[in-house]
Design an enzyme around this catalytic site. Structure first.
Site: not given
Length: 300
Positions: A33, A188-192, A195-196
């Site tokens: 990273y 959080i599924a990369q924001g999906a 509601g992003k």
């Protein structure tokens, strides 16, 4: 460019401090990273700096987990110890709580697991784990360490409401059976799931190839219900999604936070629990959606 980097660094430090203030003390990093293996400033270096600065102000216990990159040219148990010592140097500590294999190696996994055992016996780590391991690989690693009286602490895998492969391929059940903690990345599924993104406002870059307008359209009923549940209990969609994962038991989600606001949101996922009806309703809605793409080696 320098100004932007400085802003990002300050935001990351604020995210760390806000996490500590909110009761989050487990931090997961890796040697790759931030391109640590290429000589650039790595995530390990920054985390070590943040911990030191915080501990200079007040005594605080921070649990650090980092990972070994199973690169093709790294062979045998010695490569694990060598990489670990480099990680400890970047972190500025003498040991870490958890050291994990980042992914299965193309070859040499037996040697890597031996290296994890050596690290425990030498007092360089308190516990060891793996990442992206299938059920078969998981059982093999567990058995190999058990012969030395060392438990396999964790398996870090992709796991979320819309990516439930660990439930389907035996990994979750095996973790539960053997007492191995499932650490969930991309919770959080990369924001999906928050509601992003919307069909009209899809993500760009690599995420855009996964979360297309078509996929996001199919996600809308689930995303809408997550938001409604959050409103009913004064929680954000992110907090609802993380709480759903924690309600699966033996699961520790590890969402990322780039700033203080995001870190405060994550802390709000703790200290409460969705109702059983809400948990099952979200699972039912999610089951109608085709799973997104995961990490290829999970199926090996």
């Amino acid at each position: 460019m320098v100004e932007m980097a400085d802003r990002m660094l300050k935001a990351a430090k604020a995210a760390f401090d806000t996490s500590i203030d909110g009761g989050i003390t487990f931090f997961d990093t890796a040697e790759v990273y931030g391109a640590g293996v290429t000589g650039a400033v790595s995530s390990e270096t920054l985390l070590g700096r943040f911990i030191k600065e915080r501990q200079q102000k007040e005594p605080v216990e921070v649990v650090v987990a980092t990972k070994f990159a199973a690169l093709p040219w790294r062979l045998g148990r010695g490569s694990v110890l060598s990489a670990l010592k480099d990680s400890l140097s970047r972190l500025g500590v003498s040991s870490v709580e958890l050291y994990q294999l980042h992914w299965p190696g193309i070859w040499g996994n037996t040697g890597y697991i031996d290296g994890l055992g050596d690290a425990v016996e030498q007092g360089l780590v308190k516990a060891v784990g793996v990442s992206n391991y299938s059920e078969r690989r998981l059982r093999d690693a567990y058995d190999q360490l058990k012969k030395r009286g060392i438990p396999l602490a964790s398996n870090q895998v992709n796991y979320s409401l819309i990516y439930r492969l660990p439930e389907e391929n035996g990994v979750k059940a095996t973790c539960d059976e053997l007492g191995i903690t499932l650490i969930a990345y991309s919770p959080i599924a990369q924001g999906a799931l928050t509601g992003k993104y919307t069909p009209e406002n899809p993500p760009t870059g690599p995420r855009g190839r996964i979360y297309t307008p078509e996929v996001l359209k199919k996600l809308q009923p689930l995303v809408t219900r997550i938001a409604e549940i959050g409103q009913n209990c004064s929680k954000t969609p992110t907090q609802v999604v993380l709480n759903w994962l924690m309600a699966q038991d033996n699961v520790v989600p590890i969402p990322g936070a780039k700033n203080a606001e995001q870190a405060a949101q994550l802390a709000g996922a703790l200290g409460w629990r969705l109702t059983e009806q809400e948990i099952e309703e979200l699972r039912s809605l999610a089951s109608e959606i085709k799973p997104v793409i995961g990490f290829p080696v999970e199926k090996l």
